[in-house]
Design a protein around this motif. Structure first.
Motif: not given
Length: 267
Positions: A203, A207, A250, A254, A260-265
């Motif tokens: 991961r 970056n 990047r 967005f 990619p979107r930042i969201k909880p699994t």
């Protein structure tokens, strides 16, 4: 500067995969990966070289059942060093661990078994620590008539606080499992600490290198500054990092929804 392929290593194994993830393995399992002078020398050379040779992340581990039992006490006893001699040994340890903390390559420590004394000092120089159920942390210097010399008073105290560190040294208290995570000695606990460390390293390797450099170097530097100086340094670093061309790509992704979107699994 030497390249990775040029390093001559006897106490540490070093491999780099196709993703640019280095694996640094302490390789003295019969000694529970105790840290002798030669091993510290090799750590200095490795962590001097990795940032300059395209490595994007690093997993630090120990061969055998233990991460590291710390200072090689047999070597230390046999050397019968003078105070000045041991001071220079300690300064060498600081050089190695500073190259880790401030070098700019994310280091994820996969911990098992003993993470004790100098082994804990080494682990605390990594940016992220992952433990399995066998890992235990200790600072037994008090019982051995010793005092920490590889940065515990800086890094371990920063992780868990002065009072807990003093308790560990005075009483030999050990931390493991969820308690070690709760007090701040580890970031994650997993059934397989090595597998989890590689997951995190992959991961991190996604970056941008300049962003990782800032995260893994500038934050530590700023913690050593006054708030006024740190706010100025943060602004300068953000000015450089947040305007890099690769970051604009990047941000464009967005904006148009392809990033990619930042969201909880779920679950």
């Amino acid at each position: 500067m030497p390249r990775i392929a040029d390093l001559k290593l006897d106490n540490i194994l070093l491999e780099v995969d196709d993703l640019g993830i280095a694996t640094v393995t302490l390789n003295r399992p019969a000694k529970r990966n105790a840290l002798n002078e030669a091993t510290i020398d090799e750590l200095i050379e490795i962590f001097r070289t990795l940032p300059r040779d395209g490595v994007r992340a690093c997993v630090l581990r120990g061969a055998g059942d233990h991460f590291s039992a710390g200072l090689d006490l047999v070597e230390h006893h046999a050397a019968d060093r003078s105070p000045a001699d041991f001071m220079h040994v300690c300064l060498h340890w600081h050089e190695a661990f500073n190259k880790m903390e401030y070098g700019g390559v994310p280091i994820i420590a996969a911990l098992k078994g003993a993470v004790v004394g100098g082994g804990l000092e080494l682990a605390s120089a990594a940016h992220i620590r992952v433990i399995d159920h066998s890992a235990y942390f200790g600072l037994p210097e008090g019982q051995r008539g010793l005092f920490t010399g590889g940065g515990a008073t800086i890094r371990v105290a920063d992780l868990i606080g002065k009072s807990r560190m003093i308790d560990m040294m005075l009483t030999g208290r050990l931390y493991k499992g969820e308690e070690a995570v709760t007090v701040g000695l580890a970031n994650y606990m997993a059934e397989d600490s090595l597998a989890k460390a590689y997951e995190i390293a992959r991961r991190c390797a996604e970056n941008l290198p300049l962003t990782n450099f800032a995260i893994c170097s500038a934050i530590s530097h700023m913690q050593n500054m006054s708030p006024l100086d740190a706010s100025y340094a943060e602004s300068v670093v953000a000015g450089v990092v947040n305007t890099q061309p690769a970051a604009r790509e990047r941000l464009a992704a967005f904006r148009d929804g392809s990033g990619p979107r930042i969201k909880p699994t779920q679950g």
